[in-house]
Write a protein that holds these residues in place. Structure first.
Motif, PDB file in Angstrom:
ATOM      1  N   GLU A 878       0.835  -1.203   0.000  1.00 33.92           N
ATOM      2  CA  GLU A 878       0.000   0.000   0.000  1.00 33.92           C
ATOM      3  C   GLU A 878       0.870   1.253   0.000  1.00 33.92           C
ATOM      4  O   GLU A 878       0.559   2.242  -0.686  1.00 33.92           O
ATOM      5  CB  GLU A 878      -0.939   0.002   1.213  1.00 33.92           C
ATOM      6  CG  GLU A 878      -1.928   1.178   1.176  1.00 33.92           C
ATOM      7  CD  GLU A 878      -2.911   1.181   2.348  1.00 33.92           C
ATOM      8  OE1 GLU A 878      -3.830   2.019   2.340  1.00 33.92           O
ATOM      9  OE2 GLU A 878      -2.746   0.339   3.254  1.00 33.92           O
ATOM     10  N   GLN A 879       1.955   1.225   0.747  1.00 34.82           N
ATOM     11  CA  GLN A 879       2.853   2.369   0.742  1.00 34.82           C
ATOM     12  C   GLN A 879       3.459   2.581  -0.655  1.00 34.82           C
ATOM     13  O   GLN A 879       3.569   3.714  -1.126  1.00 34.82           O
ATOM     14  CB  GLN A 879       3.964   2.166   1.774  1.00 34.82           C
ATOM     15  CG  GLN A 879       3.506   2.307   3.217  1.00 34.82           C
ATOM     16  CD  GLN A 879       4.609   1.977   4.203  1.00 34.82           C
ATOM     17  OE1 GLN A 879       5.508   1.169   3.907  1.00 34.82           O
ATOM     18  NE2 GLN A 879       4.551   2.567   5.396  1.00 34.82           N
ATOM     19  N   GLU A 881       2.118   1.832  -3.460  1.00 35.06           N
ATOM     20  CA  GLU A 881       1.067   2.372  -4.323  1.00 35.06           C
ATOM     21  C   GLU A 881       0.971   3.887  -4.146  1.00 35.06           C
ATOM     22  O   GLU A 881       0.880   4.638  -5.121  1.00 35.06           O
ATOM     23  CB  GLU A 881      -0.259   1.690  -3.987  1.00 35.06           C
ATOM     24  CG  GLU A 881      -1.378   2.005  -4.968  1.00 35.06           C
ATOM     25  CD  GLU A 881      -2.623   1.202  -4.682  1.00 35.06           C
ATOM     26  OE1 GLU A 881      -3.653   1.469  -5.324  1.00 35.06           O
ATOM     27  OE2 GLU A 881      -2.589   0.325  -3.796  1.00 35.06           O
ATOM     28  N   TRP A 882       1.040   4.347  -2.909  1.00 39.34           N
ATOM     29  CA  TRP A 882       1.010   5.795  -2.643  1.00 39.34           C
ATOM     30  C   TRP A 882       2.268   6.480  -3.182  1.00 39.34           C
ATOM     31  O   TRP A 882       2.190   7.574  -3.769  1.00 39.34           O
ATOM     32  CB  TRP A 882       0.910   6.032  -1.122  1.00 39.34           C
ATOM     33  CG  TRP A 882      -0.508   6.035  -0.632  1.00 39.34           C
ATOM     34  CD1 TRP A 882      -1.180   5.014  -0.044  1.00 39.34           C
ATOM     35  CD2 TRP A 882      -1.433   7.122  -0.696  1.00 39.34           C
ATOM     36  NE1 TRP A 882      -2.457   5.374   0.277  1.00 39.34           N
ATOM     37  CE2 TRP A 882      -2.644   6.686  -0.117  1.00 39.34           C
ATOM     38  CE3 TRP A 882      -1.363   8.431  -1.172  1.00 39.34           C
ATOM     39  CZ2 TRP A 882      -3.766   7.500  -0.021  1.00 39.34           C
ATOM     40  CZ3 TRP A 882      -2.477   9.243  -1.078  1.00 39.34           C
ATOM     41  CH2 TRP A 882      -3.663   8.783  -0.506  1.00 39.34           C
ATOM     42  N   LEU A 885       2.046   7.138  -6.825  1.00 36.19           N
ATOM     43  CA  LEU A 885       1.197   8.281  -7.121  1.00 36.19           C
ATOM     44  C   LEU A 885       1.924   9.596  -6.873  1.00 36.19           C
ATOM     45  O   LEU A 885       1.801  10.554  -7.646  1.00 36.19           O
ATOM     46  CB  LEU A 885      -0.080   8.217  -6.266  1.00 36.19           C
ATOM     47  CG  LEU A 885      -1.072   7.083  -6.584  1.00 36.19           C
ATOM     48  CD1 LEU A 885      -2.209   7.078  -5.575  1.00 36.19           C
ATOM     49  CD2 LEU A 885      -1.618   7.245  -7.996  1.00 36.19           C
ATOM     50  N   PHE A 901      -2.563  16.865  -2.231  1.00 35.15           N
ATOM     51  CA  PHE A 901      -3.321  15.651  -1.950  1.00 35.15           C
ATOM     52  C   PHE A 901      -4.828  15.871  -2.086  1.00 35.15           C
ATOM     53  O   PHE A 901      -5.617  14.941  -1.946  1.00 35.15           O
ATOM     54  CB  PHE A 901      -2.994  15.136  -0.541  1.00 35.15           C
ATOM     55  CG  PHE A 901      -1.674  14.418  -0.475  1.00 35.15           C
ATOM     56  CD1 PHE A 901      -1.620  13.035  -0.486  1.00 35.15           C
ATOM     57  CD2 PHE A 901      -0.481  15.121  -0.432  1.00 35.15           C
ATOM     58  CE1 PHE A 901      -0.410  12.370  -0.422  1.00 35.15           C
ATOM     59  CE2 PHE A 901       0.737  14.473  -0.378  1.00 35.15           C
ATOM     60  CZ  PHE A 901       0.783  13.090  -0.377  1.00 35.15           C
ATOM     61  N   LEU A 906      -4.751  11.323  -5.967  1.00 30.67           N
ATOM     62  CA  LEU A 906      -4.369  11.347  -4.561  1.00 30.67           C
ATOM     63  C   LEU A 906      -5.602  11.513  -3.675  1.00 30.67           C
ATOM     64  O   LEU A 906      -5.737  10.845  -2.641  1.00 30.67           O
ATOM     65  CB  LEU A 906      -3.368  12.477  -4.310  1.00 30.67           C
ATOM     66  CG  LEU A 906      -2.001  12.284  -4.994  1.00 30.67           C
ATOM     67  CD1 LEU A 906      -1.223  13.588  -4.990  1.00 30.67           C
ATOM     68  CD2 LEU A 906      -1.211  11.201  -4.273  1.00 30.67           C
ATOM     69  N   LYS A 909      -7.749   8.368  -3.448  1.00 30.18           N
ATOM     70  CA  LYS A 909      -7.251   7.294  -2.599  1.00 30.18           C
ATOM     71  C   LYS A 909      -7.453   7.573  -1.111  1.00 30.18           C
ATOM     72  O   LYS A 909      -7.050   6.789  -0.271  1.00 30.18           O
ATOM     73  CB  LYS A 909      -5.747   7.087  -2.864  1.00 30.18           C
ATOM     74  CG  LYS A 909      -5.442   6.513  -4.236  1.00 30.18           C
ATOM     75  CD  LYS A 909      -5.786   5.039  -4.327  1.00 30.18           C
ATOM     76  CE  LYS A 909      -4.851   4.213  -3.466  1.00 30.18           C
ATOM     77  NZ  LYS A 909      -5.156   2.766  -3.571  1.00 30.18           N
ATOM     78  N   ARG A 914      -5.483   9.869   4.688  1.00 27.69           N
ATOM     79  CA  ARG A 914      -5.158   8.457   4.513  1.00 27.69           C
ATOM     80  C   ARG A 914      -3.645   8.271   4.339  1.00 27.69           C
ATOM     81  O   ARG A 914      -3.043   7.347   4.901  1.00 27.69           O
ATOM     82  CB  ARG A 914      -5.896   7.886   3.290  1.00 27.69           C
ATOM     83  CG  ARG A 914      -5.595   6.421   3.014  1.00 27.69           C
ATOM     84  CD  ARG A 914      -5.975   5.540   4.193  1.00 27.69           C
ATOM     85  NE  ARG A 914      -5.544   4.156   3.993  1.00 27.69           N
ATOM     86  CZ  ARG A 914      -5.560   3.222   4.935  1.00 27.69           C
ATOM     87  NH1 ARG A 914      -5.987   3.524   6.162  1.00 27.69           N
ATOM     88  NH2 ARG A 914      -5.156   1.999   4.682  1.00 27.69           N
ATOM     89  N   ALA A 915      -3.005   9.154   3.560  1.00 26.27           N
ATOM     90  CA  ALA A 915      -1.565   9.040   3.337  1.00 26.27           C
ATOM     91  C   ALA A 915      -0.803   9.184   4.650  1.00 26.27           C
ATOM     92  O   ALA A 915       0.175   8.482   4.903  1.00 26.27           O
ATOM     93  CB  ALA A 915      -1.108  10.098   2.331  1.00 26.27           C
ATOM     94  N   VAL A 918      -1.106   5.944   6.482  1.00 25.81           N
ATOM     95  CA  VAL A 918      -0.356   4.846   5.836  1.00 25.81           C
ATOM     96  C   VAL A 918       1.124   4.938   6.172  1.00 25.81           C
ATOM     97  O   VAL A 918       1.798   3.921   6.393  1.00 25.81           O
ATOM     98  CB  VAL A 918      -0.574   4.876   4.308  1.00 25.81           C
ATOM     99  CG1 VAL A 918       0.420   3.943   3.603  1.00 25.81           C
ATOM    100  CG2 VAL A 918      -1.999   4.453   3.972  1.00 25.81           C
TER     101      VAL A 918
END
Length: 936
Positions: A878-879, A881-882, A885, A901, A906, A909, A914-915, A918
């Protein structure tokens, strides 16, 4: 059956199909046929595996080995020679046997002991008894005769032709089985070949020679040249001395000394396949070879392997390397290749035995051919492409019937140069190119001509050719006679395979060569290679060509020299002989041969392609699945039975309509509920319609959707569905009008490119203290973190204003021309951030100029590797994937901040909140690090 017995059985079968009577020694009957092969015939050194008798006389021996020995048959040659020199039981005296074979049934080696230096060669099959009888009756073998060829009369021959004939005869005298003659287009390859054929028939004693071509048109031309040829030592025409047959059926005239055939026809004769009506009209190099054609050549007693002594392969750079190579492997013949454009395969196939080499450059120096100039035309749509937005009303043209329907576009359609005239037709783009060519010819290329010089236009497809013809007649304000299409396809469309009507190609070509009209001819590939049209002075490329060899052949249509009188017959205002031709490049064909081809960047839209890929990677929300289902329902109504059958086969037996129905029904609440109840019942849980839980419904829905989407995991199916939609119709884009951005000689373009690069470098040095972005590049490394998109925009604005007028696109094109080997991504649509790469390259900070996004990708990979190496645990999926982006945002905007964001993917998601979660509070640190590392 033992391996030895299997080998004997195969040898028996091959001998019998070649006309031999095979007997055991105890059943000896030499009167049973002209040729008798006796097994285990006794000699004073032991029994010979097979002894060959012709007309009751022993002539040869076969040493049989099992298949496993096939790789090493040469070690058994001594054994064969021992039997050949042995004393035969029941026979007195006699000379050694002349014809020696080693064979396994699969592999056959043969040596003729009467040759000057007897050398084994591999055969496809055994010779017939009559052949050995004929050879035994001759005072000399063919190979011995080739060592005694008389001197070549040099009258009426060019130096390059003399060198080719003498070089070939020297090679043949050394018994080299393959020879390559490399002669420039226009230097007289066919005339040279006929001179050699004449000498091989008259002095070499050749029985029959095959002249092999790969199109019917080239066969006609070859026949005409044989008919016109007069030998230097005889006043009669070639065809008065020798019979020449152009093969139009499977029957070879036994009285013909020269047989002209397409390789397609010869393959069909030897493999037993049907020869399609149009298969001889298109070079096999262009159409490729399908699995349906992949049938092995078999021995044909009506055309034995000794049918031809020599095979001359015209334009041997094409067609002979794959399936059709079997034709050349079949015959026991010397192979003589003719080509103007050899490549690595050609040299390899002919054992690097180049007996003559005469380049195009040398032919121009000698006055045999003319040189050429390159004139470049560039338009906005050709260079950048365009986009047809969804719901635009445009014509949709059926590829098969050419019928049009007026309808709205279903989706945004972004297209580039590779899509033009295939999936999308932009009439304005065609009009602008034709108009630019007309203007250039009249004002710059041939400014003093009163008539349009003879011009050939290369189109992509038959459909494209038709569009060009209509536009040429419109732009030039001329009638049908002015511009014609030339095709030998007997009405076959290049893309659809459907029949189309057309003028008789021979008549059009004859008129194009010799008459005033047509002034312009349009072709796809019919006269791309091998067809002689000497008055041609302009070649317009409206199709790109990937093969360098094929491109050289296409250019070769213009190189023929022509004297003043002949040129004035068709172009009366010409004031002398043909001195050059002009290649008008409207698609970047000159450049594409030297750079990597790159796909054009596409604007992400909800296209069918994206829907298919979306469900394949897991985007299976209700909107996506519903949209795909509905799109496929519409597509199923539009495709023909053939396309639907291909899709059904690729999907494992599920038709397109059923695939679409499965997607739509996967979202049906009633069906999902029924599946949930069935699942509960199977698990032993009692549920009613009212007591099913949301979790059970979700699980049943996911399972149903996954099952419906499962066929689209297959990339072949996705590609086939998408290509079926794309290939069925062409969109006629009348929305995006085009404009010419550049029209100039290539030499002028080179000078302009060098000037643009110079002005850019001078600007960077002069204004280094005035523009923030330049301060970033000239400052110390720690300042690099301050680069922003606004700074790049400011720099771009300063460069693009007068007097510089240097856009990112123009600068990239200039560098691609000036420093070609150091530039990557020339075919990609430019982004604003690519200016960063241009500045870094100009200042010497980077050794290569590549798109900024590519550089960011590379730095991102390096940064992740270093970062993971320093951590106890690597980034989670998941990290990552971010982080990707974030990387994509930096690639398009130069840096990223917290506020970013709130935008685009961004935000979709989960945004900053959320970022932050994460990355467990480390987001700011990572963003700062990425801003510095990825742009540095």
């Amino acid at each position: 059956m033992t391996p030895e017995a299997k080998a004997r059985l195969l040898i028996d079968q091959k001998l019998e199909t070649a006309g031999w009577v095979v007997q055991d020694q105890k059943d000896l009957n030499l009167g049973a046929g002209q040729g008798v092969a006796v097994r285990e015939y006794p000699t004073d050194t032991g029994p010979a595996d097979y002894l060959l008798f012709v007309d009751r006389q022993p002539v040869g021996v076969i040493e049989a080995k099992r298949d496993e020995a096939g790789h090493n048959l040469s070690v058994h040659e001594t054994q064969t020679e021992r039997y050949a020199n042995a004393t035969l039981k029941w026979r007195k005296g006699g000379t050694p046997l002349r014809f020696l074979y080693e064979g396994t049934g699969q592999i056959i080696y043969f040596t003729d002991g009467a040759d000057p230096a007897p050398r084994a060669r591999e055969l496809f099959h055994f010779f017939r008894p009559q052949t050995l009888a004929d050879w035994a009756a001759e005072p000399d073998t063919l190979r011995r005769r080739l060592t005694r060829m008389p001197p070549l009369p040099e009258r009426n021959l060019r130096d390059c032709q003399i060198n080719a004939v003498t070089g070939l005869e020297q090679s043949l005298a050394k018994n080299k089985p393959r020879a390559l003659i490399h002669m420039a287009t226009g230097a007289g390859k066919t005339f040279t070949a006929i001179t050699s054929v004449y000498r091989l028939l008259k002095f070499g004693g050749a029985k029959r020679i095959l002249f092999l071509v790969d199109t019917r048109n080239l066969g006609k031309q070859a026949q005409q040249e044989f008919m016109a040829y007069t030998p230097p030592d005889d006043g009669r025409k070639f065809t008065e001395l020798y019979n020449v047959q152009r093969l139009a059926s499977s029957n070879i005239d036994p009285h013909a000394q020269v047989c002209i055939s397409t390789i397609q026809r010869m393959y069909s004769i030897l493999s037993g396949t049907e020869l399609a009506e149009t298969s001889e009209d298109i070079s096999l190099n262009e159409v490729g070879q399908s699995n349906a054609q992949a049938k092995l050549v078999q021995y044909n007693p009506r055309v034995p392997i000794e049918e031809f002594d020599f095979i001359v392969i015209d334009e041997c750079h094409r067609s002979i390397y794959n399936l059709w190579k079997q034709v050349l492997d079949y015959f026991d013949a010397f192979l003589i290749g003719l080509t103007a454009t050899p490549d690595k395969r050609t040299y390899g196939f002919f054992n690097e035995n180049v007996v003559a080499e005469y380049s195009y450059e040398q032919s121009v120096v000698d006055g045999v051919n003319v040189g050429y100039d390159v004139y470049e035309i560039e338009t906005e749509v050709t260079r950048k492409g365009a986009t047809l937005v969804a719901k635009e009303w445009v014509d949709h043209r059926d590829r098969k019937t050419r019928a049009r329907r007026w309808a709205q576009t279903e989706e945004d359609t972004a297209y580039g140069a590779t899509d033009l005239d295939r999936s999308v037709v932009n009439p304005s783009q065609i009009r602008q190119v034709i108009q630019a060519m007309k203007t250039a010819v009249e004002t710059s290329i041939f400014p003093h001509r009163k008539e349009t010089p003879k011009t050939l236009i290369f189109a992509k497809t038959d459909s494209h050719a038709d569009d060009i013809i209509r536009m040429v007649r419109e732009v030039y304000d001329e009638g049908n006679a002015f511009c014609k299409k030339v095709t030998y396809r007997a009405g076959v469309d290049a893309e659809t395979g459907q029949s189309v009507a057309g003028d008789d190609a021979d008549s059009v070509l004859a008129n194009f060569r010799n008459d005033y009209h047509p002034r312009i001819a349009v072709t796809v590939d019919m006269i791309a290679t091998g067809t002689d049209v000497k008055p041609l002075e302009v070649l317009l490329f409206m199709r790109d060509v990937r093969s360098k060899g094929y491109y050289e052949q296409m250019k070769g249509r213009g190189v023929r020299s022509l004297d003043a009188e002949a040129l004035k017959k068709v172009s009366n205002s010409a004031d002398g002989a043909k001195t050059h031709f002009v290649l008008v490049d409207a698609v970047g064909v000159e450049k594409s041969l030297k750079t990597e081809s790159r796909p054009l960047e596409r604007t992400p839209t909800l296209s069918l392609d994206n829907l298919l890929k979306g469900v394949a990677v897991g985007a299976r929300d209700a909107d996506t699945v519903q949209s795909l289902g509905n799109r496929l329902v519409r597509l199923a109504k539009q495709l023909d039975d053939k396309a639907l059958a291909r899709i059904k086969q690729a999907s494992g037996g599920i038709g397109l309509q059923d695939l679409a129905r499965g997607l739509v029904q996967a979202l049906d609440p009633d069906r999902v509920l029924a599946d949930a109840l069935d699942a509960a019942k199977a698990a032993g849980i009692t549920r009613s319609q009212d007591t099913v839980t949301d979790a059970e419904l979700d699980a049943a829905g996911r399972q149903r959707v996954d099952a419906a989407c499962q066929p689209f995991d297959n990339p072949a199916l996705r590609d086939l569905v998408e290509s079926s939609r794309r290939d069925r119709e062409q969109l006629i884009d009348i929305i995006n009008t085009d404009s010419v951005t550049r029209s100039e000689f290539a030499a002028q373009a080179q000078a302009n490119a060098e000037a643009a690069v110079g002005r850019f470098r001078e600007f960077l040095e002069t204004h280094r203290d005035e523009i923030a972005a330049l301060g970033f590049f000239y400052a110390q490394p720690y300042r690099r973190r301050e680069l922003t998109l606004d700074m790049i925009d400011e720099l771009h604005d300063a460069l693009s204003r007068p007097p510089l007028m240097l856009t990112t696109e123009k600068l990239w094109t200039a560098y691609a021309r000036v420093q070609e080997s150091q530039v990557r991504g020339s075919g990609v649509r430019r982004q604003l951030t690519d200016l960063v790469s241009l500045v870094r390259f100009a200042l010497g900070m980077d050794e290569e100029l590549r798109p900024f996004a590519d550089s960011v990708d590379k730095r991102f990979q390096d940064w992740v590797f270093r970062h993971n190496a320093r951590r106890a645990t690597a980034f989670t999926p998941e990290q990552m994937e971010w982080l990707r982006l974030v990387k994509d945002h930096i690639a398009s905007s130069c840096r990223i901040e917290r506020d970013d964001f709130d935008y685009a993917q961004l935000a979709g998601k989960g945004g900053l909140q959320r970022a932050w979660h994460v990355f467990d509070g480390q987001l700011d640190e990572l963003l700062a690090e990425m801003n510095e590392e990825l742009v540095a």
